[in-house]
Structures are given as structure tokens and as C-alpha cells.
Motif scaffolding. Structure first.
Motif, PDB file in Angstrom:
ATOM      1  N   TRP A 200     -16.625  28.237  27.753  1.00 60.00           N
ATOM      2  CA  TRP A 200     -16.888  29.628  28.138  1.00 60.00           C
ATOM      3  C   TRP A 200     -17.826  30.276  27.124  1.00 60.00           C
ATOM      4  CZ3 TRP A 200     -16.004  34.197  25.588  1.00 60.00           C
ATOM      5  CH2 TRP A 200     -16.178  35.374  26.336  1.00 60.00           C
ATOM      6  N   ALA A 201     -17.575  30.009  25.846  1.00 57.87           N
ATOM      7  CA  ALA A 201     -18.427  30.580  24.786  1.00 57.87           C
ATOM      8  C   ALA A 201     -19.865  30.071  24.906  1.00 57.87           C
ATOM      9  CB  ALA A 201     -17.853  30.233  23.419  1.00 57.87           C
ATOM     10  N   ILE A 202     -20.029  28.820  25.287  1.00 57.60           N
ATOM     11  CA  ILE A 202     -21.382  28.269  25.478  1.00 57.60           C
ATOM     12  C   ILE A 202     -22.063  28.948  26.657  1.00 57.60           C
ATOM     13  CG2 ILE A 202     -22.668  26.190  26.134  1.00 57.60           C
ATOM     14  CD1 ILE A 202     -20.520  24.590  24.535  1.00 57.60           C
ATOM     15  N   LEU A 203     -21.333  29.121  27.762  1.00 52.77           N
ATOM     16  CA  LEU A 203     -21.899  29.780  28.946  1.00 52.77           C
ATOM     17  C   LEU A 203     -22.310  31.222  28.669  1.00 52.77           C
ATOM     18  CD1 LEU A 203     -19.568  28.505  31.799  1.00 52.77           C
ATOM     19  CD2 LEU A 203     -21.983  27.968  31.464  1.00 52.77           C
ATOM     20  N   ASN A 204     -21.606  31.862  27.762  1.00 52.21           N
ATOM     21  CA  ASN A 204     -21.892  33.253  27.425  1.00 52.21           C
ATOM     22  C   ASN A 204     -22.759  33.392  26.172  1.00 52.21           C
ATOM     23  OD1 ASN A 204     -20.353  35.062  29.397  1.00 52.21           O
ATOM     24  ND2 ASN A 204     -18.894  33.442  28.892  1.00 52.21           N
ATOM     25  N   ASN A 205     -23.415  32.302  25.789  1.00 53.00           N
ATOM     26  CA  ASN A 205     -24.349  32.278  24.661  1.00 53.00           C
ATOM     27  C   ASN A 205     -23.725  32.726  23.341  1.00 53.00           C
ATOM     28  OD1 ASN A 205     -26.480  31.335  26.257  1.00 53.00           O
ATOM     29  ND2 ASN A 205     -26.856  33.414  26.986  1.00 53.00           N
TER      30      ASN A 205
ATOM     31  N   SER B 270      -7.826  32.344  15.225  1.00 50.04           N
ATOM     32  CA  SER B 270      -8.123  33.736  15.602  1.00 50.04           C
ATOM     33  C   SER B 270      -8.911  34.489  14.532  1.00 50.04           C
ATOM     34  CB  SER B 270      -6.836  34.480  15.932  1.00 50.04           C
ATOM     35  OG  SER B 270      -6.036  34.603  14.784  1.00 50.04           O
ATOM     36  N   LYS B 271      -8.783  34.071  13.295  1.00 48.44           N
ATOM     37  CA  LYS B 271      -9.467  34.794  12.220  1.00 48.44           C
ATOM     38  C   LYS B 271     -10.894  34.278  11.981  1.00 48.44           C
ATOM     39  CE  LYS B 271      -5.364  36.290   9.786  1.00 48.44           C
ATOM     40  NZ  LYS B 271      -4.246  35.847  10.530  1.00 48.44           N
ATOM     41  N   ILE B 272     -11.291  33.251  12.721  1.00 42.81           N
ATOM     42  CA  ILE B 272     -12.625  32.668  12.576  1.00 42.81           C
ATOM     43  C   ILE B 272     -13.460  33.086  13.783  1.00 42.81           C
ATOM     44  CG2 ILE B 272     -13.926  30.524  12.288  1.00 42.81           C
ATOM     45  CD1 ILE B 272     -11.266  29.185  11.494  1.00 42.81           C
ATOM     46  N   ASN B 273     -14.688  33.491  13.566  1.00 41.81           N
ATOM     47  CA  ASN B 273     -15.578  33.801  14.686  1.00 41.81           C
ATOM     48  C   ASN B 273     -15.773  32.550  15.531  1.00 41.81           C
ATOM     49  OD1 ASN B 273     -15.953  36.461  13.997  1.00 41.81           O
ATOM     50  ND2 ASN B 273     -17.833  36.062  12.846  1.00 41.81           N
ATOM     51  N   ILE B 274     -15.845  32.735  16.822  1.00 39.35           N
ATOM     52  CA  ILE B 274     -15.918  31.596  17.731  1.00 39.35           C
ATOM     53  C   ILE B 274     -17.155  30.733  17.475  1.00 39.35           C
ATOM     54  CG2 ILE B 274     -17.142  32.732  19.642  1.00 39.35           C
ATOM     55  CD1 ILE B 274     -14.967  31.226  21.437  1.00 39.35           C
ATOM     56  N   ASP B 275     -18.226  31.338  16.982  1.00 32.05           N
ATOM     57  CA  ASP B 275     -19.438  30.563  16.733  1.00 32.05           C
ATOM     58  C   ASP B 275     -19.402  29.837  15.390  1.00 32.05           C
ATOM     59  OD1 ASP B 275     -19.571  32.941  15.303  1.00 32.05           O
ATOM     60  OD2 ASP B 275     -21.762  33.008  15.366  1.00 32.05           O
TER      61      ASP B 275
ATOM     62  N   SER C  72      -2.630  19.556  26.234  1.00 34.48           N
ATOM     63  CA  SER C  72      -2.762  20.875  26.854  1.00 34.48           C
ATOM     64  C   SER C  72      -3.543  21.827  25.946  1.00 34.48           C
ATOM     65  CB  SER C  72      -1.384  21.480  27.124  1.00 34.48           C
ATOM     66  OG  SER C  72      -0.660  20.692  28.012  1.00 34.48           O
ATOM     67  N   ILE C  73      -3.251  21.786  24.670  1.00 30.24           N
ATOM     68  CA  ILE C  73      -3.970  22.621  23.704  1.00 30.24           C
ATOM     69  C   ILE C  73      -5.442  22.232  23.675  1.00 30.24           C
ATOM     70  CG2 ILE C  73      -4.214  23.111  21.233  1.00 30.24           C
ATOM     71  CD1 ILE C  73      -1.114  22.846  21.094  1.00 30.24           C
ATOM     72  N   HIS C  74      -5.707  20.939  23.705  1.00 29.97           N
ATOM     73  CA  HIS C  74      -7.081  20.432  23.676  1.00 29.97           C
ATOM     74  C   HIS C  74      -7.861  20.883  24.910  1.00 29.97           C
ATOM     75  CE1 HIS C  74     -10.359  17.855  22.552  1.00 29.97           C
ATOM     76  NE2 HIS C  74     -10.218  17.096  23.615  1.00 29.97           N
ATOM     77  N   VAL C  75      -7.231  20.803  26.065  1.00 24.33           N
ATOM     78  CA  VAL C  75      -7.878  21.240  27.311  1.00 24.33           C
ATOM     79  C   VAL C  75      -8.172  22.738  27.257  1.00 24.33           C
ATOM     80  CG1 VAL C  75      -7.487  21.580  29.793  1.00 24.33           C
ATOM     81  CG2 VAL C  75      -6.954  19.393  28.745  1.00 24.33           C
ATOM     82  N   CYS C  76      -7.224  23.501  26.796  1.00 19.90           N
ATOM     83  CA  CYS C  76      -7.392  24.954  26.689  1.00 19.90           C
ATOM     84  C   CYS C  76      -8.517  25.304  25.721  1.00 19.90           C
ATOM     85  CB  CYS C  76      -6.082  25.581  26.238  1.00 19.90           C
ATOM     86  SG  CYS C  76      -6.123  27.370  26.187  1.00 19.90           S
ATOM     87  N   ALA C  77      -8.536  24.661  24.562  1.00 17.22           N
ATOM     88  CA  ALA C  77      -9.596  24.912  23.577  1.00 17.22           C
ATOM     89  C   ALA C  77     -10.955  24.525  24.140  1.00 17.22           C
ATOM     90  CB  ALA C  77      -9.310  24.141  22.294  1.00 17.22           C
ATOM     91  N   ASN C  78     -11.006  23.416  24.858  1.00 11.40           N
ATOM     92  CA  ASN C  78     -12.257  22.977  25.467  1.00 11.40           C
ATOM     93  C   ASN C  78     -12.775  24.027  26.450  1.00 11.40           C
ATOM     94  OD1 ASN C  78     -14.309  20.966  25.814  1.00 11.40           O
ATOM     95  ND2 ASN C  78     -13.390  20.527  27.798  1.00 11.40           N
ATOM     96  N   MET C  79     -11.878  24.591  27.263  1.00 12.01           N
ATOM     97  CA  MET C  79     -12.292  25.622  28.218  1.00 12.01           C
ATOM     98  C   MET C  79     -12.800  26.869  27.495  1.00 12.01           C
ATOM     99  SD  MET C  79      -9.651  25.337  31.449  1.00 12.01           S
ATOM    100  CE  MET C  79      -8.226  25.878  30.564  1.00 12.01           C
ATOM    101  N   ILE C  80     -12.152  27.245  26.403  1.00 18.18           N
ATOM    102  CA  ILE C  80     -12.578  28.418  25.636  1.00 18.18           C
ATOM    103  C   ILE C  80     -13.976  28.209  25.074  1.00 18.18           C
ATOM    104  CG2 ILE C  80     -12.148  29.724  23.508  1.00 18.18           C
ATOM    105  CD1 ILE C  80      -9.113  29.300  24.109  1.00 18.18           C
ATOM    106  N   PHE C  81     -14.220  27.050  24.482  1.00 14.23           N
ATOM    107  CA  PHE C  81     -15.529  26.796  23.885  1.00 14.23           C
ATOM    108  C   PHE C  81     -16.617  26.608  24.948  1.00 14.23           C
ATOM    109  CE2 PHE C  81     -12.838  25.575  20.189  1.00 14.23           C
ATOM    110  CZ  PHE C  81     -13.322  26.548  19.322  1.00 14.23           C
TER     111      PHE C  81
END
Length: 122
Positions: free
Chosen positions: A51-56, A9-14, A40-49
């Protein structure tokens, strides 16, 4: 989500790197989290990243190629554990026979087919 929030959480997603993500998985493994929970954590993290790619917000997904650590059983662990499953599941048999085809010696495949499909009982 809470586990990921705690670790990144303390690191910028990029700015999350593959190495940092792999370290998170290894740390969670060392803390004793189960394989299914790590998946489950891996799947969740994958979805988050993704999403970040889709939103540039990112160009790549640091989850790609990261593998979930697995515990290696020792001989003592195997000898001291009780056998709870008597039979292999269909997919486990298929995996086993595929490995026998790749790595087995002459006659191994036929011998294992005979054992698998016979009514041999201990």
C-alpha cells in the motif's frame, strides 16, 4: 496489526529496512509465536508496505525475501513426541517424491512408490 504496531509504529514507513523487518520476525519467533501466526503477520506487513508503494510512500517492500524462521527439531524432540499422524497428505507425498527424484539413489523412487501405494500396515 497490533504486533506490527508495537514493533514498527515509531519508525516512519519509508525508513523500515529489510534488516529491521527480518529482526522483527526473528524476535517474534523467539517470543514463541506460532508459525501460522508469523505467516499472518508477514502477510499483513506485506500488504501495508505494498500500500505504501502504491501511495508513493516507499520505493521498495522490505518484506520481499524475508523468510519466516522455523524451529529445528532435535533427535530428543522426535523421540519424545507421540506420533499423531499415521499417513502423509497428498501434497506431502508429492513433495517427498520430488526430493527423491532430485536426491535419491538408484532404485529409491521405485521403492518409495511401492511403499506408498501398497497396503503395508505396521
Amino acid at each position: 496489526m497490533k504486533v506490527l504496531e508495537k514493533h514498527i509504529s515509531k519508525i516512519n514507513i519509508d525508513q523500515v529496512t529489510h534488516r529491521q523487518y527480518k529482526k522483527i520476525l526473528n524476535d517474534l519467533f523467539d517470543e514463541g509465536y506460532s508459525k501460522s501466526y508469523l505467516k499472518s503477520i508477514h502477510v499483513c506487513a506485506n500488504m501495508i508496505f505494498e500500500w505504501a508503494i502504491l501511495n508513493n510512500l516507499r520505493d521498495d517492500n522490505p518484506c520481499k525475501g524475508a523468510k519466516i524462521p522455523q524451529r529445528v527439531q532435535t533427535v530428543d524432540d522426535i523421540e519424545n513426541s507421540l506420533i499423531t499422524e499415521k499417513f502423509l497428505e497428498k501434497n506431502e507425498i508429492q513433495e517427498f517424491l520430488a526430493e527423491v527424484r532430485k536426491r535419491g539413489l538408484y532404485g529409491d523412487l521405485e521403492a518409495f512408490y511401492l511403499l506408498i501405494y501398497s497396503a503395508f500396515v505396521w
